[in-house]
Design an enzyme around this catalytic site. Structure first.
Site, PDB file in Angstrom:
ATOM      1  CG  HIS A 108       5.514 -20.982  15.646  1.00  0.00           C
ATOM      2  ND1 HIS A 108       5.368 -21.187  14.293  1.00  0.00           N
ATOM      3  CD2 HIS A 108       5.813 -19.668  15.792  1.00  0.00           C
ATOM      4  CE1 HIS A 108       5.567 -20.047  13.656  1.00  0.00           C
ATOM      5  NE2 HIS A 108       5.830 -19.116  14.540  1.00  0.00           N
ATOM      6  CD  GLU A 152      11.332 -14.747  20.859  1.00  0.00           C
ATOM      7  OE1 GLU A 152      11.925 -14.460  19.811  1.00  0.00           O
ATOM      8  OE2 GLU A 152      10.150 -14.436  21.087  1.00  0.00           O
ATOM      9  CE  LYS A 201       7.716 -11.385  21.317  1.00  0.00           C
ATOM     10  NZ  LYS A 201       9.013 -11.629  20.670  1.00  0.00           N
ATOM     11  CG  HIS A 233       9.207 -20.173  10.364  1.00  0.00           C
ATOM     12  ND1 HIS A 233       8.330 -19.344  11.018  1.00  0.00           N
ATOM     13  CD2 HIS A 233      10.330 -20.218  11.132  1.00  0.00           C
ATOM     14  CE1 HIS A 233       8.882 -18.896  12.134  1.00  0.00           C
ATOM     15  NE2 HIS A 233      10.097 -19.407  12.229  1.00  0.00           N
ATOM     16  NE  ARG A 237      -3.841  -0.055   2.154  1.00  0.00           N
ATOM     17  CZ  ARG A 237      -4.944   0.099   2.864  1.00  0.00           C
ATOM     18  NH1 ARG A 237      -5.205  -0.722   3.859  1.00  0.00           N
ATOM     19  NH2 ARG A 237      -5.790   1.080   2.595  1.00  0.00           N
ATOM     20  CG  ASP A 242       3.576 -14.330  18.152  1.00  0.00           C
ATOM     21  OD1 ASP A 242       3.379 -14.188  16.926  1.00  0.00           O
ATOM     22  OD2 ASP A 242       4.707 -14.221  18.676  1.00  0.00           O
ATOM     23  CE  LYS A 269       3.528 -16.860  13.843  1.00  0.00           C
ATOM     24  NZ  LYS A 269       3.511 -15.917  14.967  1.00  0.00           N
TER      25      LYS A 269
END
EC number: 1.1.1.49
Length: 452
Positions: free
Chosen positions: A226, A202, A322, A164, A43, A221, A134
């Site tokens: 995953h 993470e 996280k 992935h 866009r 997420d 996803k």
């Protein structure tokens, strides 16, 4: 093989960090030739020259594993089109041409339905394929509706719901290790395995992703897609083949065997939290673009049990967070203690643990051996580093899309079943049945976290 790829959302982070480098790796490995055409649609009001310059810069940052010649070939041959992916006329303008097209929706999930509807109105060439990132929908109802829209446009075999993680070398090694080694498969069951941990912790914080992450959270997420996908590969029955039907049938068997969670189960078996200020990181609620009223979690942990002959009695723990103190990204298979240790040994034998490191890729097996003294026991670790693939995970997925191999794609009923597994958790959390805890950034997580 399809030789036309259209990427919607081409000026975004996904294309910059993963798709363009993956295409470069495919070019370097000889999988793409000059007949291949790449249309990048977004866009943003950019010229083709500006986009190609931007693409070259991104490949210099994220595609350095591929030679400069391959990077230049992908960037220089990319065609940019400014379009609205939800507008049927705009979408039809990039469909025109000869031969089937692969359409990659590198877009926010909330505009998937409108984009799919626009594709449906664009009279897609026969043999075209649609690729969706996803999460597939935002809940069960939206996943069912999105599947209905897709079914009205293309056959299920032409829909690629990509994850992935399924193309990561070590995730593939989970299958290879248990199915191709006689020593493992006979003990791959609840009689010998006490617990399986699937962890993606993470040290990174939000890193400017509030626009996506704050409306999604750790559960949707990472866990819903995953980590559940990795669970399927760990727990599935041996398939007759690695073809798309056999592999995906066995994966959905796992999801259907997950014991439904009650509110009491959610209280006992789940944890949610978000990071507070610490380690030079602001509190999550102070990150730019975050709405504190949403109550978005940055840490999620769910314990599941499978009602199946093979796995009854084994706990499966899925966890992600996280801004934690260190990265821990692995599958840890914890075996039960030996049933009897002869008298005379000076201490108990520690249970064996088989670890599949997801990032970085590794495999370790923690055993117990004889120590330096008579009748002493000591830990013994066997370690190996798997041979890396010539292609990154997204390269493998894109190649499968272009060749029409859907084995590593998520089937429609599988996507819906994944939402069914976590719907009780989502419902209970939305009602604050489980309190939203806090943990300092840079710490090991909330007090209730289990680690190691």
């Amino acid at each position: 093989m399809i030789n036309r790829l259209v990427i919607f959302g081409a000026t975004g982070d996904l294309n910059a960090r993963y798709l363009l480098p993956a295409l470069t790796a495919l070019r370097a490995a000889g999988h793409l030739d000059d007949r291949f055409t790449l249309t990048c649609a977004g866009r943003v009001d950019w010229t083709g020259e500006h986009f190609r310059s931007w693409a070259a810069d991104q490949l210099d940052r994220h595609g350095l594993d591929s030679p400069a010649e391959a990077r230049a070939a992908v960037a220089d041959r990319a065609h940019y089109r400014r379009i609205d992916a939800t507008d049927a006329a705009d979408v039809a303008s990039v469909v025109a041409g000869d031969g089937p097209v692969a359409f990659y929706l590198a877009l926010p999930p909330e505009i998937f339905p409108a984009t799919v509807a626009a594709l449906g109105a664009a009279n897609l060439p026969r043999g075209s394929r649609i690729v969706l990132e996803k999460p597939f929908g935002v809940d069960l109802d939206s996943a069912v509706e999105l599947n209905r829209l897709l079914a009205g446009i293309v056959l299920e075999q032409a829909v690629f719901r990509v994850d992935h993680f399924l193309a990561m070398t070590t995730v593939q090694n989970v299958l290879g290790s248990r199915l191709a080694n006689r020593v493992l498969e006979p003990i791959w069951n609840s009689a010998h395995i006490r617990e399986v941990e699937i962890v993606w912790d993470e040290s990174l914080a939000l890193e400017g992703r509030a626009g996506y992450y704050d409306g999604t959270g750790a559960l949707k997420d990472m866990v819903q897609n995953h980590l559940l996908q990795v669970l399927c590969l760990v727990a599935m029955e041996p398939p007759l083949s690695l073809g798309e039907r056999d592999l995906r049938d066995r994966k959905i068997d796992v999801l259907r065997s997950v014991r439904p969670l009650t509110d009491d189960d959610v209280v006992r078996r789940t944890r949610r939290a978000r990071y507070l200020a610490g380690r030079d990181v602001p509190a999550y609620t102070e990150e730019e673009g975050v709405d504190p009223e949403r109550g978005t979690e940055t840490f999620a942990e769910v314990e599941l049990e499978l009602d199946s002959w093979r796995w009854s009695g084994t706990t499966f723990r899925l966890r992600t967070g996280k801004a934690l103190g260190h990265d821990r990204k692995e599958v840890a298979v914890r075996f039960r203690s030996v049933p009897h240790l002869p008298a005379g040994f000076d201490e108990e034998a520690a249970p064996n643990v088989l670890r599949f490191g997801l990032e970085p890729e590794s495999m370790t097996l923690a055993l117990t051996g004889v120590g330096t003294g008579a009748h002493t026991l000591a830990p013994l670790t066997l370690a190996a580093r798997p041979t890396g693939s010539e292609l990154p995970a997204y390269g493998r997925l894109l190649l499968d899309v272009l060749h029409g191999d859907a084995a590593l794609s998520i089937r429609g009923d599988e996507a819906e079943e994944s939402w069914r597994v976590l719907e009780p958790v989502m419902s209970a959390w939305s009602r604050d049945v489980v309190p939203l805890a806090g943990y300092p950034a840079g710490s090991d997580g909330p007090d209730t976290v289990r680690s190691g």
